[in-house]
Design an enzyme around this catalytic site. Structure first.
Site, PDB file in Angstrom:
ATOM      1  N   SER A   1       5.248  -5.456  -2.945  1.00 36.92           N
ATOM      2  CA  SER A   1       4.897  -4.066  -3.171  1.00 36.92           C
ATOM      3  C   SER A   1       5.487  -3.173  -2.073  1.00 36.92           C
ATOM      4  O   SER A   1       6.691  -3.204  -1.835  1.00 36.92           O
ATOM      5  CB  SER A   1       3.379  -3.937  -3.282  1.00 36.92           C
ATOM      6  OG  SER A   1       3.018  -2.697  -3.806  1.00 36.92           O
ATOM      7  N   TYR A   2       4.651  -2.386  -1.372  1.00 35.50           N
ATOM      8  CA  TYR A   2       5.207  -1.562  -0.295  1.00 35.50           C
ATOM      9  C   TYR A   2       5.719  -2.408   0.866  1.00 35.50           C
ATOM     10  O   TYR A   2       6.438  -1.903   1.738  1.00 35.50           O
ATOM     11  CB  TYR A   2       4.179  -0.541   0.206  1.00 35.50           C
ATOM     12  CG  TYR A   2       4.815   0.586   0.995  1.00 35.50           C
ATOM     13  CD1 TYR A   2       5.403   1.665   0.348  1.00 35.50           C
ATOM     14  CD2 TYR A   2       4.863   0.547   2.383  1.00 35.50           C
ATOM     15  CE1 TYR A   2       6.018   2.682   1.051  1.00 35.50           C
ATOM     16  CE2 TYR A   2       5.470   1.560   3.109  1.00 35.50           C
ATOM     17  CZ  TYR A   2       6.052   2.628   2.433  1.00 35.50           C
ATOM     18  OH  TYR A   2       6.668   3.626   3.147  1.00 35.50           O
TER      19      TYR A   2
ATOM     20  N   ASP B   1       5.675  -6.290 -14.694  1.00 36.70           N
ATOM     21  CA  ASP B   1       5.153  -5.257 -13.805  1.00 36.70           C
ATOM     22  C   ASP B   1       5.804  -3.927 -14.154  1.00 36.70           C
ATOM     23  O   ASP B   1       7.028  -3.810 -14.181  1.00 36.70           O
ATOM     24  CB  ASP B   1       5.465  -5.626 -12.348  1.00 36.70           C
ATOM     25  CG  ASP B   1       5.088  -4.524 -11.374  1.00 36.70           C
ATOM     26  OD1 ASP B   1       4.141  -3.771 -11.671  1.00 36.70           O
ATOM     27  OD2 ASP B   1       5.746  -4.433 -10.323  1.00 36.70           O
TER      28      ASP B   1
ATOM     29  N   HIS C   1       2.658  -7.533 -11.174  1.00 38.48           N
ATOM     30  CA  HIS C   1       3.059  -7.001  -9.879  1.00 38.48           C
ATOM     31  C   HIS C   1       2.828  -7.993  -8.745  1.00 38.48           C
ATOM     32  O   HIS C   1       3.626  -8.091  -7.820  1.00 38.48           O
ATOM     33  CB  HIS C   1       2.264  -5.715  -9.622  1.00 38.48           C
ATOM     34  CG  HIS C   1       2.713  -4.941  -8.429  1.00 38.48           C
ATOM     35  ND1 HIS C   1       3.994  -4.455  -8.283  1.00 38.48           N
ATOM     36  CD2 HIS C   1       2.053  -4.553  -7.302  1.00 38.48           C
ATOM     37  CE1 HIS C   1       4.100  -3.803  -7.141  1.00 38.48           C
ATOM     38  NE2 HIS C   1       2.929  -3.848  -6.526  1.00 38.48           N
TER      39      HIS C   1
ATOM     40  N   GLY D   1       0.818  -1.202   0.000  1.00 39.46           N
ATOM     41  CA  GLY D   1       0.000   0.000   0.000  1.00 39.46           C
ATOM     42  C   GLY D   1       0.855   1.256   0.000  1.00 39.46           C
ATOM     43  O   GLY D   1       1.220   1.746  -1.055  1.00 39.46           O
TER      44      GLY D   1
END
Length: 507
Positions: free
Chosen positions: A192-193, A431, A484, A93
């Site tokens: 991701s984050y 991605d 991703h 996020g």
């Protein structure tokens, strides 16, 4: 990276009786000490008979005075839960729920729409669940994300370091609740984050181990998929990626490279800005999370053509798999890597996109997950607070005022790997949100010698990606054709590299 020192468990939590219980359990070989009422005995939407392993879920309070509670869902290994690794999974996020991984990626079920908006989804067993070879803890973190919450709204002003500290507190308390897993190899994984969450939490865990904090976690290493890492490396990754993938012409690439002098993340001239605007215009219609996929996935069924014998030994069968619908916002947005400071929410980016201020977030759907996790029978079955108490589940929340206060992750990776902790850094090679070009570059920048030169890795005698191994237990790998969220796009390949790496074998 400084953080406040933590007291030993007996002082910090006042749980001396639990220490004695833990010792007795580990000494007698007992197999179950889960908290009373934590087991998930029935899963709404699943009518496939007995589950292949036991599930547990509930809350761990990480701050009593604030009522700050983090929600977890444990899926025990289907193979050998007493000895298989335990893996903590974190989505990114910041502000996105780890039920993303549970519902759309490598959880125990495949979810299908119930047929009408808001109806209970239909669940079938996922033949590529990561619980085939490990126990997996899905954690909603920080408080305010997913099913986790705080009674003190001030807690929603947070950042990297506070998130890592809370998650470490969660782990210490969780292992007190489930002491039978203390001897199992433990790993932290995310995407991701979570490229920030994973190294910062790993740092806290290692600091706790070296500081003698109880219980002692049997931490062995970590995994990061398409993870953000460093402003410069990530920020400079997109333009070379777009050029290499044939998305922009050689002329446009040369213009941008010359105007920006290879520095795309921090625009310092109008000429560079104009050149990058041309790049944006050419790639604007693509799904940044997978340039091969349309904005929405179709509802068609992808056929799995051949299952390797090694997978059959794990109980994987040859069957059709639904293509799962996608979500809104999973990582840093296109050409906007976060510098030290506040991280805008995905809703803010979408709002700015509507005004033309930034490139828009692609149209994606989280309908199935939302319908399931906001169903009251589901909330009750998994021991989550009802919607009336903590509000609806959102895939990505805008409740947080989140600050990226940990800086570059390169120093964290260097510190962890130099201490002997294994690291697996992987990238779906299509991605465009966190392109593999940046990840490949920063892993090489650590300066470790190559012990396994760049080469393809295989499933069914087919190239599934490429890998390079470094000293100090660092491995970089790509997954061919994945976006991703690698396990969502390539579930068979994801289970392959996951199970091989956990087993300590080469890709």
């Amino acid at each position: 990276m400084a953080a406040s020192a933590r007291k030993p468990r007996s002082a910090a939590f006042g749980l001396l009786p639990l220490l004695l219980t833990t010792a007795l359990l580990l000494g007698c070989g007992c197999v179950r000490a889960a908290p009373s009422g934590a087991e998930v005995t029935q899963v709404p939407g699943f009518d496939g008979g007995a589950l292949p392993s036991r599930h547990f879920a509930g809350y761990v309070t990480v701050n009593e005075s604030h009522g700050r509670r983090l929600f977890y869902y444990l899926v025990e290994s289907e193979r050998d839960p007493a000895n298989d690794p335990v893996v903590l999974w974190l989505n990114g996020g910041p502000g996105c729920s780890s039920f993303d991984g549970f519902v759309y990626e490598h959880g125990p079920f495949n979810f299908e729409s119930g047929g009408s908006p808001g109806s209970l989804p239909k669940l079938q067993l996922n033949p590529y669940s990561w619980s085939k070879v490990s126990s997996v803890i899905y954690l909603d973190s920080p408080a305010g994300v997913g099913l986790s919450y705080s009674k003190n709204q001030a807690d929603y002003q947070t950042g990297d370091l506070k998130t890592a500290a809370d998650s470490h507190t969660f782990l210490l308390k969780w292992f007190q609740m489930y002491p039978e897993f203390l001897k199992n190899p433990f790993y932290i994984a995310g995407e991701s984050y979570a490229g920030v969450y994973v190294p910062t939490l790993s740092h806290e865990v290692v600091k706790g181990i070296r500081g003698g904090i109880s219980p002692k976690i049997n931490f062995k290493g970590y995994m990061v998929g398409n993870g953000v890492c460093d402003t410069v490396f990530d920020g400079n990754a997109l333009v070379p990626f777009a050029h290499g993938m044939g998305l922009i012409s050689n002329e446009i690439y040369k213009e941008a490279n010359t105007a920006c002098q290879g520095n795309y993340w921090n625009v310092v001239s109008d000429k560079c800005e104009r050149a990058l605007s041309k790049v944006d215009m050419e790639i604007d219609g693509l799904n940044i999370y997978d340039i091969l996929e349309p904005c929405y996935h179709s509802t068609s069924i992808k056929e799995v053509t051949k299952i390797p014998q090694s997978f059959k030994d794990l109980g994987v069968t040859n069957k059709s798999l639904p293509v799962r619908t996608r979500m809104l916002g999973r990582a840093w947005p296109l050409r906007a890597p976060v510098r030290d400071g506040r991280v805008p929410s995905w809703q803010e980016f979408a709002s700015k996109a509507a005004t033309g201020a930034v490139s828009g977030v692609p149209c994606m759907s989280d309908e199935v997950a939302t319908a399931w996790l906001n169903n009251e029978s589901v909330r009750s079955a998994i021991h989550a607070e009802p919607v009336s108490s903590i509000g609806p589940w959102l895939l990505c929340t805008d409740n947080l005022d989140f600050h990226h206060d940990a800086g570059s992750m390169i120093v964290y990776h260097k510190n962890l790997t130099s201490q002997g902790y294994r690291a697996f850094i992987f990238s779906g090679d299509h991605d465009m949100c966190v392109p593999y070009t940046g990840t490949e570059a920063w892993t090489a920048s650590l300066g470790y010698g190559v012990v396994d030169s760049w080469r393809p890795w295989f499933i069914n005698e087919q190239v599934s990606g490429y890998t390079q191994g470094y000293e100090n237990g660092l491995t970089f790998a790509t997954i061919k054709g994945a976006g991703h969220t690698v396990p969502e796009y390539k579930p068979q390949e994801a289970l392959a590299f996951y199970s091989r790496w956990l087993a300590g074998s080469k890709l």
